[in-house]
Write an enzyme that holds these catalytic residues in place. Sequence first.
Site, PDB file in Angstrom:
ATOM      1  N   HIS A 135      -8.264   0.880  -7.262  1.00  0.00           N
ATOM      2  CA  HIS A 135      -7.414   1.966  -6.360  1.00  0.00           C
ATOM      3  C   HIS A 135      -6.347   2.430  -7.545  1.00  0.00           C
ATOM      4  CE1 HIS A 135      -6.448  -0.841  -2.810  1.00  0.00           C
ATOM      5  NE2 HIS A 135      -7.445  -0.522  -3.020  1.00  0.00           N
TER       6      HIS A 135
ATOM      7  N   GLU B  69      -3.408   2.857  -8.254  1.00  0.00           N
ATOM      8  CA  GLU B  69      -2.583   2.727  -9.167  1.00  0.00           C
ATOM      9  C   GLU B  69      -3.101   1.750 -10.057  1.00  0.00           C
ATOM     10  OE1 GLU B  69      -3.042   2.604  -6.114  1.00  0.00           O
ATOM     11  OE2 GLU B  69      -1.117   1.587  -4.539  1.00  0.00           O
TER      12      GLU B  69
ATOM     13  N   CYS C 134      -0.385  -1.298  -2.252  1.00  0.00           N
ATOM     14  CA  CYS C 134      -1.170  -3.012  -1.300  1.00  0.00           C
ATOM     15  C   CYS C 134      -0.440  -3.379  -2.435  1.00  0.00           C
ATOM     16  CB  CYS C 134      -2.686  -2.662  -1.344  1.00  0.00           C
ATOM     17  SG  CYS C 134      -3.277  -2.601  -2.294  1.00  0.00           S
TER      18      CYS C 134
ATOM     19  N   CYS D 239      -2.263  -3.855  -5.523  1.00  0.00           N
ATOM     20  CA  CYS D 239      -1.474  -2.992  -6.637  1.00  0.00           C
ATOM     21  C   CYS D 239       0.045  -3.963  -6.943  1.00  0.00           C
ATOM     22  CB  CYS D 239      -1.454  -2.085  -6.136  1.00  0.00           C
ATOM     23  SG  CYS D 239      -3.148  -1.525  -6.253  1.00  0.00           S
TER      24      CYS D 239
END
Length: 153
Positions: A51, A53, A81, A84
């Site tokens: 991801h 992040e 999410c 993260c």
Amino acid sequence: MEERFMREAIRLAEKAKKRGEVPIGAVVVYEGRIIGRGYNLRTKLQMATAHAEMRAIDRACRRLHSWRLPGAELYVTLEPCPMCMGAILNARIDRVYFGAYEQKGRSLTNELANANLLNHKVEVTGGVLKEECAAVLTSFFTEMRAREKAKKK
């Protein structure tokens, strides 16, 4: 200041979009400077954890030679999410700014940011340049659906 860093995250989201990835971008800022950049690469890397992040946090940690990032801020184009948010809490990031709100499922961002999980709380501000952030995501999924529809003809 918030908008300046969010615009960089949007630029990174556009980069992900050009690669066929869900367009999410993130930057970690420390003392007014970007120390970590990331964009979604789950498809290319075939990694669930790739991801935006996570990638930005990893780069920031390497830059500061520490897994802890107190005093840092994270700017991301889509609401983080739970995975993260866990990384944000573990890294001891002080503040998160996100653009678009997650439209699928129930948001846990504020609950996780304020839970007594790690003796650390994160300040969260949502909706920073939300229209611009949402537009990048909307255009990606609209174009993707159009391509899929064309393949079926």
